[in-house]
Each structure stands twice: as C-alpha cells, then as structure tokens.
Design an enzyme around this catalytic site. Structure first.
Site, short mmCIF file in Angstrom:
data_model
loop_
_atom_site.label_atom_id
_atom_site.label_comp_id
_atom_site.label_asym_id
_atom_site.label_seq_id
_atom_site.Cartn_x
_atom_site.Cartn_y
_atom_site.Cartn_z
N THR A 205 0.83 -1.21 0.00
CA THR A 205 0.00 0.00 0.00
C THR A 205 0.85 1.25 0.00
O THR A 205 1.90 1.27 0.64
CB THR A 205 -0.86 0.02 1.29
OG1 THR A 205 -1.68 -1.14 1.29
CG2 THR A 205 -1.74 1.25 1.38
N ASP A 236 -9.36 -1.95 3.72
CA ASP A 236 -9.77 -0.62 4.19
C ASP A 236 -9.49 0.49 3.17
O ASP A 236 -10.15 1.52 3.16
CB ASP A 236 -9.05 -0.28 5.49
CG ASP A 236 -7.52 -0.36 5.33
OD1 ASP A 236 -7.03 -1.22 4.56
OD2 ASP A 236 -6.81 0.45 5.96
C1 SD4 Z 1 -5.40 -3.75 3.11
N1 SD4 Z 1 -4.47 -1.88 4.29
O1 SD4 Z 1 -5.88 -4.06 2.03
C2 SD4 Z 1 -4.27 -2.73 3.14
C3 SD4 Z 1 -2.95 -3.47 3.14
C4 SD4 Z 1 -1.72 -2.70 3.47
O2 SD4 Z 1 0.65 -2.72 3.41
O3 SD4 Z 1 -1.73 -1.61 3.98
N2 SD4 Z 1 -0.55 -3.29 3.20
O4 SD4 Z 1 -5.75 -4.27 4.16
#
Ligand code: SD4
Length: 349
Positions: A205, A236
């Site tokens: 992310t 999220d």
């Molecule tokens: C999720 N928050 O899809 C994201 C994943 C993430 O580093 O932040 N990965 O849950």
C-alpha cells in the site's frame, strides 16, 4: 486512584505487552512543518512518490492533483507491491483497491479492480465524473475502459509469480503477519500484508496526504490489498472513513496494515475526529490504535496497523502497533524518512 476505564485500557495493553515484550510508547512533540506546502506518505516507497506530488505542490498546484500524481509513481513501479506488479489473490489474480478525497469532501474509490494500471486515476474519475463514490469489480473495470484506460494483460510480474508459486506449496490461509525487518527471510507468508523482494522490504500500500499552498488538504491511497487474499476480499484502503479520510477543518488521515482491523474502528475517520477535538496527529493515531489493541487483545502480536495524519496547522504525526513502520515527508526544507513511534518493539517474525 486508577479508574475503571484506565484499568481496562492498562490491562489490555498490559496483557499484549507481556506477550510481545518491550513496549515503546514514547510520544514525540508534533512534527510541525514550517510553511506550506507539505506531503507525507507511508513506507519508504513514499520518498519517490512524494517527489511526484512535489512537482504539483511546488508550482502552487492543488493537493488533490498532487496526491493523485504522487501515488501513480508507486503504481507504475512493477517492482513494488502496489499496482499490477503486486502479489495476486489466492486464485492467482492481482486485484486492486484505491481511494482519493479532496478538501470539499469530494471522494472517489475503486475496489476489486483488475488489469488497470492506475486505480488511483480511476478513483479520481469516479469522484469527478460520476454521482457515486465507489465502483467495484467488473463495473469499475468497465468504467475505466469507457474512460480510456487501457486493459492490461492478465499476467503476474516475475517477482509475484515467484512468491505465488512459493505460497502455493502450502496454500496456507490464515491471519497476516506484521511488517518485519529487512533482514527477515520472507513476507510472502500466508495472506501477507507486505513482503521481501530482492532484499528490499516492500509493502502492498501507499497512502499519501498533502497540504497545498492554499492550506487545503487531500489524500490518496492505493493498494493490492494483501497477497494471497480470498478472491473478492476488499480491505480498508478504498473505504472512505476507514483507509482514508479528509476534513479540511479537522485534518486528514490514511492507514496501512491489516485493513480488516481498520474497517472495524472506522480508523481514519476516528483519527480525524480526535484531531477535531484537539489531539495532535500522533496522539490521535495512537488513540485509535489503542482501540484496536483493546479489541484484538493478544492477537495484536500477529497484526500491524499504522496511521499517518496531518492537521490544518501543518502538524504531522504517525503511530503504529509494531515497530518498523516508516513514513516519508517532504516540505520546502525537509525530505526524509521518519521512524514512527509504536506500542510494541516486536521481534521480527
Ligand atoms: C489492506 N491496508 O488491504 C491494506 C494493506 C496494506 O501494506 O496496507 N498493506 O488491508
């Protein structure tokens, strides 16, 4: 005398810390940036992404354009876990989520989007060109194609292919691991939120927040979610109020880590509300993480969540459950990676 609420808080943190070992709760004074503009973003990939945002901000451009342009750089990089180069879901398909929000509560997002290189730009089009906030799956892809985005080949990047083959050996599906140190031998564990590639620690992310020369705030977030997730899983990041929230009068926040836990507490919105009532960005991030720790109790040893935030005064801050989370900041006088404070100095898995 310790009141009941404080006691419950103390025992939730206490029992988790007994399992995790050392607790690192030092608060730092809010990082106040002198003057506008400014941009912050999650993880080390944020350094490059901030440069992209800066091209817009330094010319007096809008924060919303800066946060779109900035994270496109990360989506472009096929070596990174954001965008089409990322780990696939457990059926072998890369599915992407993204969201964007400006200073007027305009927002757009896409989820479960396949074969489109720049989900953040599709999210921006949802915001600018439709009466909706969120499009998902095939509908989001159809909209993207109609808007002129090319449909890319359905093909895994060499790194993702390798990680996926490795994962298929056990096809183990359980709770994700936390981010760990670069020296660790793998992030490609079950349902992994981050992974080690060619000796570099990458993340799924990038979240970015910017304040432009007019003092307006905007944010963006783009992700492949979590490697080897169930097909159709959405985290999220594309959910306004969970992965991202912007209120020009109160502040802006974006999250990273295990999205399920962020959704449960409406994470980014909660952080912004705390800033509205006077908490510094770091204190607000920390308070919402405390809620997650109270909810998850001992299970926090297996999960990482971090927030970064900025308030309308240009104070920035961050907090993480576990150590190892970094965010990148760029202003007219500063360009660096900052180690966020955390509750736990966790041992790498
Ligand atoms: C999720 N928050 O899809 C994201 C994943 C993430 O580093 O932040 N990965 O849950």
């Amino acid at each position: 005398m310790i009141n009941r609420r404080k006691f419950i808080q103390a025992s939730a943190l206490g029992s988790a810390s007994m399992i995790l070992g050392k607790v690192a709760t030092a608060n730092t004074p809010p990082l106040t940036v002198k003057g506008k503009p400014l941009v912050i973003s999650t993880w080390d990939a944020g350094l490059e992404a901030n440069k992209g945002a800066w091209e817009v901000l330094s010319k007096g451009g809008r924060a919303i354009d800066a946060v779109e342009k900035g994270v496109m750089i990360t989506e472009d990089s096929m070596n990174c876990c954001v965008g089409l180069g990322a780990n696939p879901d457990r059926d072998g398909y890369v599915t992407l989520d993204a969201s964007i929000m400006d200073e007027h509560f305009n927002c757009g997002s896409v989820a479960f989007l396949e074969r489109i290189k720049h989900p953040i730009c599709v999210a921006r089009r949802v915001m600018d060109k439709t009466p909706h906030v969120m499009l998902v799956g095939q509908g989001a892809q159809q909209f993207a194609i109609a808007e002129g985005f090319p449909l890319e080949e359905q093909k895994l990047s060499p790194n993702a292919e390798k990680s996926y083959r490795e994962w298929l050996k056990t096809s183990d599906y359980k709770s994700p691991g936390i981010n760990v140190e670069k020296t660790q031998g793998g992030g490609h564990g079950p349902f992994a939120p981050a992974r080690l590639q060619n000796g570099e620690w990458n993340h799924d992310t990038i979240g970015m927040l910017a304040m432009d020369t007019h003092g307006n705030l905007s944010g963006s977030c783009t992700t492949s979610g979590a490697g080897f997730k169930m097909r159709g899983r959405v985290g999220d990041s594309p959910i306004i109020g969970a992965g991202l929230f912007v209120d020009n009068e109160a502040g802006a926040c974006v999250s990273t880590g295990l999205g399920e836990e962020v959704i449960r507490v409406a994470g980014s919105h909660s952080v912004v509300e705390m800033m509205r009532y006077g908490a510094s960005p770091e204190a607000a991030c920390k308070k919402v993480l405390e809620r997650i720790i109270r909810i998850k109790k001992d299970k926090v040893k297996d999960l990482q969540v971090a927030f970064i935030a900025v308030n309308p005064k240009g104070q920035v801050g961050a907090f993480a459950i576990h150590s190892g989370f970094q965010y990148a900041i760029k202003t007219t006088t500063m360009e660096k990676l900052v180690n966020a404070n955390s509750f736990f100095k966790s041992k790498p898995q």
